[in-house]
Design a protein around this motif. Structure first.
Motif, PDB file in Angstrom:
ATOM      1  N   LYS A  17       0.782  -1.237   0.000  1.00  0.00           N
ATOM      2  CA  LYS A  17       0.000   0.000   0.000  1.00  0.00           C
ATOM      3  C   LYS A  17       0.814   1.287   0.000  1.00  0.00           C
ATOM      4  O   LYS A  17       0.323   2.323  -0.383  1.00  0.00           O
ATOM      5  CB  LYS A  17      -0.931   0.021   1.223  1.00  0.00           C
ATOM      6  N   SER A  18       2.085   1.204   0.445  1.00  0.00           N
ATOM      7  CA  SER A  18       2.840   2.452   0.579  1.00  0.00           C
ATOM      8  C   SER A  18       4.234   2.323  -0.030  1.00  0.00           C
ATOM      9  O   SER A  18       4.761   1.218  -0.175  1.00  0.00           O
ATOM     10  CB  SER A  18       2.985   2.830   2.057  1.00  0.00           C
ATOM     11  N   GLN A  19       4.797   3.475  -0.350  1.00  0.00           N
ATOM     12  CA  GLN A  19       6.157   3.502  -0.883  1.00  0.00           C
ATOM     13  C   GLN A  19       7.137   2.934   0.137  1.00  0.00           C
ATOM     14  O   GLN A  19       8.038   2.177  -0.220  1.00  0.00           O
ATOM     15  CB  GLN A  19       6.545   4.927  -1.258  1.00  0.00           C
ATOM     16  N   VAL A  34      15.559  -2.864  -8.192  1.00  0.00           N
ATOM     17  CA  VAL A  34      14.747  -1.660  -8.045  1.00  0.00           C
ATOM     18  C   VAL A  34      15.255  -0.956  -6.801  1.00  0.00           C
ATOM     19  O   VAL A  34      15.115  -1.473  -5.694  1.00  0.00           O
ATOM     20  CB  VAL A  34      13.248  -2.014  -7.912  1.00  0.00           C
ATOM     21  N   SER A  35      15.876   0.187  -6.983  1.00  0.00           N
ATOM     22  CA  SER A  35      16.526   0.854  -5.854  1.00  0.00           C
ATOM     23  C   SER A  35      15.587   1.832  -5.161  1.00  0.00           C
ATOM     24  O   SER A  35      14.617   2.327  -5.750  1.00  0.00           O
ATOM     25  CB  SER A  35      17.782   1.586  -6.317  1.00  0.00           C
ATOM     26  N   ALA A  36      15.909   2.114  -3.926  1.00  0.00           N
ATOM     27  CA  ALA A  36      15.119   3.054  -3.131  1.00  0.00           C
ATOM     28  C   ALA A  36      15.151   4.466  -3.711  1.00  0.00           C
ATOM     29  O   ALA A  36      14.222   5.248  -3.486  1.00  0.00           O
ATOM     30  CB  ALA A  36      15.630   3.066  -1.693  1.00  0.00           C
ATOM     31  N   ASN A  37      16.193   4.789  -4.481  1.00  0.00           N
ATOM     32  CA  ASN A  37      16.309   6.148  -5.030  1.00  0.00           C
ATOM     33  C   ASN A  37      15.582   6.325  -6.360  1.00  0.00           C
ATOM     34  O   ASN A  37      15.720   7.354  -7.013  1.00  0.00           O
ATOM     35  CB  ASN A  37      17.784   6.554  -5.159  1.00  0.00           C
ATOM     36  N   GLY A  38      14.819   5.311  -6.800  1.00  0.00           N
ATOM     37  CA  GLY A  38      14.005   5.462  -7.997  1.00  0.00           C
ATOM     38  C   GLY A  38      14.584   4.907  -9.274  1.00  0.00           C
ATOM     39  O   GLY A  38      14.036   5.131 -10.348  1.00  0.00           O
ATOM     40  N   ALA A  39      15.676   4.156  -9.196  1.00  0.00           N
ATOM     41  CA  ALA A  39      16.293   3.587 -10.405  1.00  0.00           C
ATOM     42  C   ALA A  39      15.899   2.120 -10.572  1.00  0.00           C
ATOM     43  O   ALA A  39      15.691   1.397  -9.597  1.00  0.00           O
ATOM     44  CB  ALA A  39      17.807   3.702 -10.340  1.00  0.00           C
ATOM     45  N   ILE A  40      15.801   1.709 -11.832  1.00  0.00           N
ATOM     46  CA  ILE A  40      15.578   0.310 -12.194  1.00  0.00           C
ATOM     47  C   ILE A  40      16.717  -0.090 -13.121  1.00  0.00           C
ATOM     48  O   ILE A  40      17.030   0.636 -14.069  1.00  0.00           O
ATOM     49  CB  ILE A  40      14.233   0.120 -12.928  1.00  0.00           C
ATOM     50  N   SER A  41      17.329  -1.250 -12.864  1.00  0.00           N
ATOM     51  CA  SER A  41      18.396  -1.729 -13.736  1.00  0.00           C
ATOM     52  C   SER A  41      18.393  -3.241 -13.748  1.00  0.00           C
ATOM     53  O   SER A  41      17.827  -3.885 -12.865  1.00  0.00           O
ATOM     54  CB  SER A  41      19.758  -1.221 -13.239  1.00  0.00           C
ATOM     55  N   SER A  87      10.957  -1.290   1.513  1.00  0.00           N
ATOM     56  CA  SER A  87      11.466  -2.282   2.466  1.00  0.00           C
ATOM     57  C   SER A  87      11.469  -3.689   1.865  1.00  0.00           C
ATOM     58  O   SER A  87      12.312  -4.505   2.214  1.00  0.00           O
ATOM     59  CB  SER A  87      10.657  -2.259   3.765  1.00  0.00           C
ATOM     60  N   VAL A  88      10.573  -3.958   0.940  1.00  0.00           N
ATOM     61  CA  VAL A  88      10.509  -5.276   0.300  1.00  0.00           C
ATOM     62  C   VAL A  88      11.629  -5.451  -0.730  1.00  0.00           C
ATOM     63  O   VAL A  88      12.236  -6.514  -0.814  1.00  0.00           O
ATOM     64  CB  VAL A  88       9.132  -5.490  -0.369  1.00  0.00           C
ATOM     65  N   VAL A  89      11.919  -4.425  -1.527  1.00  0.00           N
ATOM     66  CA  VAL A  89      12.850  -4.589  -2.652  1.00  0.00           C
ATOM     67  C   VAL A  89      14.295  -4.192  -2.350  1.00  0.00           C
ATOM     68  O   VAL A  89      15.196  -4.589  -3.089  1.00  0.00           O
ATOM     69  CB  VAL A  89      12.366  -3.836  -3.922  1.00  0.00           C
ATOM     70  N   THR A  90      14.524  -3.425  -1.291  1.00  0.00           N
ATOM     71  CA  THR A  90      15.877  -2.951  -1.004  1.00  0.00           C
ATOM     72  C   THR A  90      16.832  -4.121  -0.781  1.00  0.00           C
ATOM     73  O   THR A  90      16.571  -5.013   0.019  1.00  0.00           O
ATOM     74  CB  THR A  90      15.884  -2.016   0.214  1.00  0.00           C
ATOM     75  N   GLY A  91      17.931  -4.099  -1.534  1.00  0.00           N
ATOM     76  CA  GLY A  91      18.958  -5.119  -1.415  1.00  0.00           C
ATOM     77  C   GLY A  91      18.606  -6.446  -2.064  1.00  0.00           C
ATOM     78  O   GLY A  91      19.335  -7.417  -1.908  1.00  0.00           O
ATOM     79  N   LYS A  92      17.520  -6.491  -2.805  1.00  0.00           N
ATOM     80  CA  LYS A  92      17.066  -7.740  -3.418  1.00  0.00           C
ATOM     81  C   LYS A  92      17.151  -7.652  -4.947  1.00  0.00           C
ATOM     82  O   LYS A  92      17.075  -6.576  -5.536  1.00  0.00           O
ATOM     83  CB  LYS A  92      15.605  -8.019  -3.051  1.00  0.00           C
ATOM     84  N   LYS A  93      17.303  -8.823  -5.555  1.00  0.00           N
ATOM     85  CA  LYS A  93      17.146  -8.963  -7.003  1.00  0.00           C
ATOM     86  C   LYS A  93      15.747  -9.499  -7.243  1.00  0.00           C
ATOM     87  O   LYS A  93      15.276 -10.367  -6.508  1.00  0.00           O
ATOM     88  CB  LYS A  93      18.150  -9.955  -7.578  1.00  0.00           C
ATOM     89  N   LEU A  94      15.099  -8.996  -8.268  1.00  0.00           N
ATOM     90  CA  LEU A  94      13.797  -9.504  -8.691  1.00  0.00           C
ATOM     91  C   LEU A  94      14.068 -10.391  -9.895  1.00  0.00           C
ATOM     92  O   LEU A  94      14.562  -9.904 -10.924  1.00  0.00           O
ATOM     93  CB  LEU A  94      12.853  -8.367  -9.064  1.00  0.00           C
ATOM     94  N   THR A  95      13.799 -11.675  -9.758  1.00  0.00           N
ATOM     95  CA  THR A  95      14.161 -12.616 -10.811  1.00  0.00           C
ATOM     96  C   THR A  95      12.961 -13.405 -11.298  1.00  0.00           C
ATOM     97  O   THR A  95      12.003 -13.657 -10.555  1.00  0.00           O
ATOM     98  CB  THR A  95      15.241 -13.604 -10.336  1.00  0.00           C
ATOM     99  N   THR A 155       8.451   5.895  -9.519  1.00  0.00           N
ATOM    100  CA  THR A 155       7.933   6.702  -8.419  1.00  0.00           C
ATOM    101  C   THR A 155       6.729   5.956  -7.845  1.00  0.00           C
ATOM    102  O   THR A 155       6.187   5.044  -8.487  1.00  0.00           O
ATOM    103  CB  THR A 155       7.480   8.108  -8.882  1.00  0.00           C
ATOM    104  N   TRP A 156       6.314   6.349  -6.676  1.00  0.00           N
ATOM    105  CA  TRP A 156       5.111   5.784  -6.054  1.00  0.00           C
ATOM    106  C   TRP A 156       4.045   6.861  -6.145  1.00  0.00           C
ATOM    107  O   TRP A 156       4.248   7.978  -5.681  1.00  0.00           O
ATOM    108  CB  TRP A 156       5.403   5.426  -4.603  1.00  0.00           C
ATOM    109  N   LYS A 157       2.913   6.552  -6.773  1.00  0.00           N
ATOM    110  CA  LYS A 157       1.879   7.566  -6.989  1.00  0.00           C
ATOM    111  C   LYS A 157       0.500   6.967  -6.719  1.00  0.00           C
ATOM    112  O   LYS A 157       0.110   5.990  -7.368  1.00  0.00           O
ATOM    113  CB  LYS A 157       1.961   8.081  -8.430  1.00  0.00           C
ATOM    114  N   ASP A 158      -0.194   7.541  -5.754  1.00  0.00           N
ATOM    115  CA  ASP A 158      -1.573   7.131  -5.434  1.00  0.00           C
ATOM    116  C   ASP A 158      -1.700   5.634  -5.174  1.00  0.00           C
ATOM    117  O   ASP A 158      -2.664   4.988  -5.591  1.00  0.00           O
ATOM    118  CB  ASP A 158      -2.538   7.554  -6.548  1.00  0.00           C
TER     119      ASP A 158
END
Length: 118
Positions: A27-29, A50-57, A34-42, A70-73
């Protein structure tokens, strides 16, 4: 025979619904970060960060993936490039289930992609 087939279909639908129901919305940014920080999405042939500062690589198949978010609505809104192709802007519903994260395009009304968090 018809009763067995109907019972099998009903059991399959119940299991499918239960598996889908196990995913809980993010529900929130702050929760998302907290879920994605330091993780790889595979997922097969895809590895993203997906970094906390808004970057995807990362990579998809053999091509580079890059973008920003960004997190919006209550939605994860991202721009994405894959192998030099602009995949555009899309706001997505995010859900988690243990070590899995699901993104559903078009604010939850489109296609979904499940990733393992590593």
């Amino acid at each position: 025979m018809m009763k067995v087939t109907m019972a099998t279909c009903a059991a399959f639908l119940a299991l499918s619904t239960a598996a889908y129901a196990d995913f809980q919305p993010v529900k929130s940014q702050a929760d998302f970060v907290s879920v994605v920080t330091g993780k790889k999405l595979t997922r097969p042939l895809v590895e993203l960060r997906v970094s906390a500062n808004g970057a995807i690589s990362g990579t998809g198949a053999v091509w580079d993936v890059s973008g920003s978010w960004t997190w919006k609505d209550g939605f994860f809104c991202r721009t994405l490039e894959w192998g030099g192709d602009d995949l555009g802007y899309n706001c997505q519903e995010v859900e988690i289930n243990g070590g899995k994260i699901r993104f559903t395009s078009d604010k939850g009304t489109g296609d979904s992609a499940d990733f393992t968090l590593r």
